[in-house]
Design a protein around this motif. Structure first.
Motif, mmCIF file in Angstrom:
data_model
loop_
_atom_site.group_PDB
_atom_site.id
_atom_site.type_symbol
_atom_site.label_atom_id
_atom_site.label_comp_id
_atom_site.label_asym_id
_atom_site.label_seq_id
_atom_site.Cartn_x
_atom_site.Cartn_y
_atom_site.Cartn_z
ATOM 1 N N ALA A 204 -25.695 -45.015 -26.745
ATOM 2 C CA ALA A 204 -24.471 -45.431 -26.927
ATOM 3 C C ALA A 204 -23.448 -44.177 -27.218
ATOM 4 O O ALA A 204 -23.817 -43.369 -28.199
ATOM 5 C CB ALA A 204 -24.436 -46.482 -28.137
ATOM 6 N N VAL A 205 -22.367 -44.007 -26.523
ATOM 7 C CA VAL A 205 -21.309 -42.989 -26.778
ATOM 8 C C VAL A 205 -20.130 -43.487 -27.290
ATOM 9 O O VAL A 205 -19.673 -44.374 -26.439
ATOM 10 C CB VAL A 205 -21.417 -42.189 -25.500
ATOM 11 C CG1 VAL A 205 -20.247 -40.820 -25.839
ATOM 12 C CG2 VAL A 205 -22.712 -41.399 -24.762
ATOM 13 N N SER A 206 -19.936 -43.418 -28.748
ATOM 14 C CA SER A 206 -18.653 -44.044 -29.026
ATOM 15 C C SER A 206 -17.689 -42.975 -29.607
ATOM 16 O O SER A 206 -17.861 -41.762 -29.873
ATOM 17 C CB SER A 206 -18.941 -44.909 -30.332
ATOM 18 O OG SER A 206 -20.129 -45.236 -30.049
ATOM 19 N N ASP A 207 -16.399 -43.510 -29.372
ATOM 20 C CA ASP A 207 -15.298 -42.610 -29.909
ATOM 21 C C ASP A 207 -14.248 -43.553 -30.464
ATOM 22 O O ASP A 207 -14.231 -44.852 -30.423
ATOM 23 C CB ASP A 207 -14.774 -41.730 -28.797
ATOM 24 C CG ASP A 207 -14.019 -42.891 -27.674
ATOM 25 O OD1 ASP A 207 -13.078 -43.656 -28.140
ATOM 26 O OD2 ASP A 207 -14.675 -42.768 -26.448
ATOM 27 N N SER A 208 -13.562 -42.938 -31.401
ATOM 28 C CA SER A 208 -12.299 -43.660 -31.995
ATOM 29 C C SER A 208 -11.138 -43.449 -31.352
ATOM 30 O O SER A 208 -9.945 -43.185 -31.801
ATOM 31 C CB SER A 208 -12.092 -43.073 -33.519
ATOM 32 O OG SER A 208 -11.740 -41.606 -33.300
ATOM 33 N N GLY A 209 -11.274 -43.163 -30.010
ATOM 34 C CA GLY A 209 -10.022 -42.834 -28.994
ATOM 35 C C GLY A 209 -9.165 -43.926 -28.712
ATOM 36 O O GLY A 209 -9.099 -44.952 -29.412
ATOM 37 N N ILE A 210 -8.550 -43.667 -27.697
ATOM 38 C CA ILE A 210 -7.303 -44.625 -27.191
ATOM 39 C C ILE A 210 -7.769 -45.997 -26.584
ATOM 40 O O ILE A 210 -7.232 -46.698 -26.515
ATOM 41 C CB ILE A 210 -6.529 -43.819 -25.899
ATOM 42 C CG1 ILE A 210 -7.472 -43.313 -24.887
ATOM 43 C CG2 ILE A 210 -5.919 -42.724 -26.637
ATOM 44 C CD1 ILE A 210 -6.574 -42.901 -23.721
ATOM 45 N N GLY A 211 -9.006 -46.022 -26.334
ATOM 46 C CA GLY A 211 -9.568 -47.450 -25.541
ATOM 47 C C GLY A 211 -9.468 -47.644 -24.197
ATOM 48 O O GLY A 211 -8.377 -46.873 -23.634
ATOM 49 N N ILE A 212 -9.855 -48.709 -23.689
ATOM 50 C CA ILE A 212 -9.592 -49.196 -22.168
ATOM 51 C C ILE A 212 -9.364 -50.603 -22.279
ATOM 52 O O ILE A 212 -10.223 -51.376 -22.799
ATOM 53 C CB ILE A 212 -11.032 -48.726 -21.477
ATOM 54 C CG1 ILE A 212 -11.244 -47.438 -21.654
ATOM 55 C CG2 ILE A 212 -10.846 -48.975 -20.149
ATOM 56 C CD1 ILE A 212 -12.853 -46.932 -21.201
ATOM 57 N N PRO A 213 -8.376 -51.049 -21.609
ATOM 58 C CA PRO A 213 -7.992 -52.626 -21.465
ATOM 59 C C PRO A 213 -9.327 -53.243 -20.865
ATOM 60 O O PRO A 213 -9.611 -52.689 -19.834
ATOM 61 C CB PRO A 213 -6.581 -52.640 -20.786
ATOM 62 C CG PRO A 213 -6.608 -51.131 -20.192
ATOM 63 C CD PRO A 213 -7.361 -50.188 -20.995
ATOM 64 N N PRO A 214 -9.327 -54.443 -21.198
ATOM 65 C CA PRO A 214 -10.310 -55.205 -20.588
ATOM 66 C C PRO A 214 -10.379 -55.261 -18.999
ATOM 67 O O PRO A 214 -11.508 -55.157 -18.294
ATOM 68 C CB PRO A 214 -10.336 -56.569 -21.076
ATOM 69 C CG PRO A 214 -9.089 -56.623 -21.896
ATOM 70 C CD PRO A 214 -8.467 -55.210 -22.280
ATOM 71 N N GLU A 215 -9.227 -55.343 -18.408
ATOM 72 C CA GLU A 215 -9.466 -55.582 -16.890
ATOM 73 C C GLU A 215 -9.671 -54.049 -16.307
ATOM 74 O O GLU A 215 -9.591 -54.300 -15.047
ATOM 75 C CB GLU A 215 -7.927 -56.139 -16.652
ATOM 76 C CG GLU A 215 -6.799 -54.902 -16.823
ATOM 77 C CD GLU A 215 -6.183 -55.170 -18.103
ATOM 78 O OE1 GLU A 215 -6.662 -55.940 -19.075
ATOM 79 O OE2 GLU A 215 -4.967 -54.444 -18.333
ATOM 80 N N GLU A 216 -9.681 -53.083 -17.017
ATOM 81 C CA GLU A 216 -10.118 -51.710 -16.484
ATOM 82 C C GLU A 216 -11.666 -51.570 -16.389
ATOM 83 O O GLU A 216 -12.094 -50.794 -16.081
ATOM 84 C CB GLU A 216 -9.469 -50.792 -17.146
ATOM 85 C CG GLU A 216 -8.025 -50.939 -17.344
ATOM 86 C CD GLU A 216 -7.172 -50.527 -15.932
ATOM 87 O OE1 GLU A 216 -7.678 -49.546 -15.180
ATOM 88 O OE2 GLU A 216 -6.155 -51.279 -15.605
ATOM 89 N N HIS A 217 -12.462 -52.528 -17.269
ATOM 90 C CA HIS A 217 -13.835 -52.132 -17.735
ATOM 91 C C HIS A 217 -14.655 -51.850 -16.514
ATOM 92 O O HIS A 217 -15.652 -51.279 -16.587
ATOM 93 C CB HIS A 217 -14.214 -53.203 -18.511
ATOM 94 C CG HIS A 217 -13.607 -53.027 -20.141
ATOM 95 N ND1 HIS A 217 -14.057 -53.669 -21.106
ATOM 96 C CD2 HIS A 217 -12.749 -52.176 -20.365
ATOM 97 C CE1 HIS A 217 -13.372 -53.277 -22.035
ATOM 98 N NE2 HIS A 217 -12.528 -52.519 -21.671
ATOM 99 N N GLU A 218 -14.318 -52.735 -15.415
ATOM 100 C CA GLU A 218 -15.295 -52.693 -14.217
ATOM 101 C C GLU A 218 -15.024 -51.218 -13.391
ATOM 102 O O GLU A 218 -15.674 -50.720 -12.884
ATOM 103 C CB GLU A 218 -15.408 -54.063 -13.255
ATOM 104 C CG GLU A 218 -15.763 -55.090 -14.135
ATOM 105 C CD GLU A 218 -17.203 -55.195 -13.886
ATOM 106 O OE1 GLU A 218 -17.887 -55.004 -12.787
ATOM 107 O OE2 GLU A 218 -17.736 -55.927 -14.747
#
Ligand code: ADP
Length: 275
Positions: A204-218
Motif C-alpha cells: 500500500a502506497v499512501s500519501d496525504s496529497g491532493i487525492g483523486i475524485p471517484p469518477e477518475e479511479h478507473e
C-alpha cells in the motif's frame, strides 16, 4: 425442409462471418503490429540523441564563462528539464510497445521486496526532501518472494514518485508491505501446493496529497490519462506511469486499485502472489 433450409442458412451465415472477420482482422492486426513496431523503434532510436543532448547540456552548465550569466543558466536548466521529460517519455513508450508485443519475458527470481523498497526510497529521497515530505516504510525485516526485480522496482518508483509529486510540501508518504495467506511466513514446511498458492503480498502506497475524485479511479490506469492536464504537465507527467504500473502488476498475476478522496490523500493497493 424448412429446418434443413434454416440449418443451411445458419451455416452459410457462420462461414460468411468467419470469412469477413478473417479478411477484416488480417490487415488491421498487421497494421496494428506495424504501428507498435514503429513506436518501439522510434522510442528506442530517440534515446541516443537525447542522452547526447543531456550530456551536452551538462558540459555547458559546467562552462566557467557562463557562470555569471543568469539568463543562459535558466535556459539551460529548462532545456535539461525538457530533455529529461522526453527521455522518460521515450523509455515509457518503449516499455509499453514492448509489453504490447507480448514478447517481454518476465524474470521470476528470488528477491527481497523490503530491500527493493529501501533502495527505491533511497533513490527518491532527494525529491521528498526538496518538498519536506516525511517518507515511512512499514514492512517486516525481510519479504522474500519470486518476481521480476527490475519491474517490481519500477512499479514502486512509479507509485512513490506519484505520491511525492501529488502531495503538497510538508506532507507524508507511507509504503506498507506485508505477506499474508497460507504459507506466507515462508519456511514452515507444512505448506502444500494448494496452500502455497494462497500466499500473496500486499503493498500500500499512501500519501496525504491532493487525492483523486471517484469518477477518475478507473481512468487513471489508462495510457496518457492525466486528471488535470495542465497541472500534471507542470509536474512533469505524461500519463503513462500508472498504465505501466498496471501492466507490471498484471504480468505478476496481481491486482492494483486506488482508494482516494479529493483533499484527503490517496492509497494505491497492490496485491501480488508471492511465488
Ligand atoms: P503522470 O505522469 O501524469 O503522473 P500517471 O499515469 O502516473 O501519469 O498518473 C495518471 C494521473 O493519475 C495523474 O496525472 C494524476 O492526475 C493521477 N494520480 C496518480 N497518482 C496520484 C496520487 N498519488 N495522488 C493524486 N493523483 C494521482
Amino acid at each position: 425442409a424448412f429446418l434443413a433450409l434454416g440449418v443451411l442458412f445458419f451455416a452459410l451465415a457462420l462461414a460468411l462471418s468467419h470469412y469477413m472477420s478473417k479478411r477484416a482482422m488480417g490487415p488491421i492486426a498487421r497494421s496494428y503490429e506495424r504501428q507498435r513496431e514503429f513506436v518501439a523503434d522510434a522510442s528506442h532510436e530517440l534515446r541516443t540523441p537525447l542522452s547526447v543532448l543531456l550530456s551536452s547540456i551538462d558540459t555547458l552548465q559546467m562552462e566557467e564563462s557562463l557562470e555569471q550569466d543568469a539568463f543562459a543558466r535558466r535556459i539551460l536548466s529548462n532545456m535539461k528539464g525538457e530533455v529529461r521529460r522526453m527521455t522518460k517519455l521515450a523509455g515509457d513508450l518503449l516499455t509499453l510497445a514492448r509489453s504490447d508485443s507480448g514478447a517481454v519475458e518476465l524474470q521470476r527470481e528470488p528477491l527481497d521486496l523490503r530491500q527493493l523498497a529501501e533502495g527505491v526510497l533511497r533513490s527518491l529521497q532527494p525529491l521528498a526532501e526538496a518538498k519536506q515530505l516525511r517518507v515511512e516504510l512499514d514492512a517486516p525485516t525481510a519479504l522474500p518472494m519470486l518476481g521480476d526485480t527490475d519491474r517490481l522496482s519500477q512499479l514502486l518508483v512509479i507509485l512513490v514518485d506519484n505520491a511525492i509529486k501529488y502531495t503538497p510540501d510538508g506532507g507524508a508518504v507511507r509504503v506498507a508491505m506485508a505477506a499474508s495467506g497460507a504459507g506466507a511466513a515462508g519456511a514452515g514446511g507444512t505448506a502444500g501446493p494448494g496452500r502455497a498458492a494462497a500466499a500473496w503480498l500486499d503493498i500500500a502506497v499512501s500519501d496525504s496529497g491532493i487525492g483523486i475524485p471517484p469518477e477518475e479511479h478507473e481512468r487513471i490506469f489508462q495510457r496518457f490519462y492525466r486528471e488535470d492536464k495542465s497541472r500534471s504537465r507542470a509536474l512533469g507527467g505524461h500519463g503513462l506511469g500508472l498504465a505501466i504500473a498496471k501492466w507490471i502488476v498484471d504480468t505478476h498475476r496481481g491486482t492494483i486499485a486506488v482508494d482516494s478522496a479529493v483533499g484527503e490523500g490517496s492509497t494505491f493497493h497492490v496485491r501480488i502472489p508471492l511465488g
